[in-house]
Design an enzyme around this catalytic site. Sequence first.
Site, mmCIF file in Angstrom:
data_model
loop_
_atom_site.group_PDB
_atom_site.id
_atom_site.type_symbol
_atom_site.label_atom_id
_atom_site.label_comp_id
_atom_site.label_asym_id
_atom_site.label_seq_id
_atom_site.Cartn_x
_atom_site.Cartn_y
_atom_site.Cartn_z
ATOM 1 N N GLY A 192 0.829 -1.209 0.000
ATOM 2 C CA GLY A 192 0.000 0.000 0.000
ATOM 3 C C GLY A 192 0.864 1.259 0.000
ATOM 4 N N GLU A 209 -7.351 -0.153 0.008
ATOM 5 C CA GLU A 209 -8.173 -1.074 0.808
ATOM 6 C C GLU A 209 -7.210 -2.045 1.471
ATOM 7 O OE1 GLU A 209 -11.556 -1.414 1.223
ATOM 8 O OE2 GLU A 209 -12.014 0.419 0.140
ATOM 9 N N CYS A 242 -9.969 -10.254 4.660
ATOM 10 C CA CYS A 242 -9.492 -9.016 5.272
ATOM 11 C C CYS A 242 -10.337 -8.585 6.459
ATOM 12 C CB CYS A 242 -9.442 -7.902 4.240
ATOM 13 S SG CYS A 242 -11.013 -7.681 3.407
#
Length: 455
Positions: A192, A209, A242
Amino acid sequence: MGAARLLAGQRRYFASGATRSAAWRRDQLHALLRLLGEREEEVTGALEQDLGKSGTEAFLSEIAVVRAEADHALRHLDRWMAPERIAVPLGLRPARAWTQARPLGTVLIIGPWNYPLQLVLAPLVGALAAGNTAVLKPSELAGSTSRLLARLVPLYLDPQAVAVVEGGVEASTDLLAQPFDHVFYTGGERVGKIVMKAAAEHLTPVTLELGGKSPAVVVGGDVRAAARRIAYGKFMNAGQTCVAPDYVLTTPDAAPVLADALADAVRHFYGSDPRASHDYGRIINEQHFDRLVGLLTDGTVASGGRYERAERYLEPTVLRDVDPGSTLMQEEIFGPLLPIVEVEDLDEAIGFIGARPHPLAAYLFSDHEEHLREFAGRVQAGGLAHNVCTIQLAVPGLPFGGVGASGTGSYHGRRSFETFSHQQPVFSKPTRLDTLRLAYPPFGPLKRKLLRRLL
Ligand code: NAD
């Protein structure tokens, strides 16, 4: 085709205006639904190969989620696309003001391996509904699904508007070097940061996300019912979800009951040998398998704990007596290990969560309304759910995303459309009747007085 040429081609197509009309957007969404309907067997086959997912689980947690998103977008598209009128203050009238949703242009969607279909196609629903062209980069770790997407997407969707690029770090890096109009990334925190840095070079906005350690707090209420729902959310996809509860916080008196109830729920769902159950998945690869097996010694195994490397099989496992400083409790588990940590009460549980990075989701299991009020008022997390876990994602009207360490931005339903649109403000004032004359210099005492009264 190189990333730069791919982007240039999509940009030209976008500039032609072909993707702007509601009709084109609808066609694409219908085509996506056709792909999912006509190719369901191939899709579930690929997911079984990648993750040992059963057909039913693949349908529920991947195909049905994308279908619900596409159906929802088709139902609401006209309203989302309609300009929104904004009131104009008296002093600026006569005039009109509104916002209109414009597509961003050409967007990049990078997906992870754990829900390799859903997490590429659900964002794509938003990108298409908003009228963008898109490059999809599925995860190379779920190779069968990636290959299938690369083969099927061009057969169903407008090939000038949607492309699939396969590959790993190198392919992602090439794509990220291009000036996309938005990057939508789903995956871990480490990558990320790489995505955000690469995007910053072009001032490209990002949606990240990410994941994190999502807690489930069990304080009061039906412990057996809580155990069933926690086991369902945790052990689906062998814990590689997740928003799966990463660990449980509960009181010392409830902990043994909950541990037993979790073991019972696992037996109910997958039998006494989950390895033989067609409904229980496998770990994505050996590296993750070894990492997870290494975590088994960070606590006492209360149930489960068996594994078989050749199959990447790891039994649904409940752990107790875990050290909050251990790797098990410091890093996102992302596998079928569920530690139970004891806390005195809800207040201590909330303090425990607050002392750690903001999770993607936080779950409360309790029958007391005041517990829910307390939890909702004090817990910072991407999303909250009460007496359930993970299934909140199936509500297209609920935005989904993290906060802080668990991510930036959100999607699903209208939020997906907004994520891939620019809300462009427009202000329009006729030249006849020049009411602005009052605001033009020179400013004498009379003008000053009038302006002050008016504004
Ligand atoms: P992953 O390793 O498959 O990586 C995700 C994507 O990033 C892949 O497409 C990969 O090719 C690309 N990538 C990898 N290294 C890269 C690099 N150096 N530069 C550019 N791109 C690179 O997936 P992962 O990160 O292991 O995914 C698991 C994580 O994702 C977990 O933390 C999980 O919580 C999180 N996750 C979040 C969500 C959500 O919706 N918020 C959903 C699923 C997973």
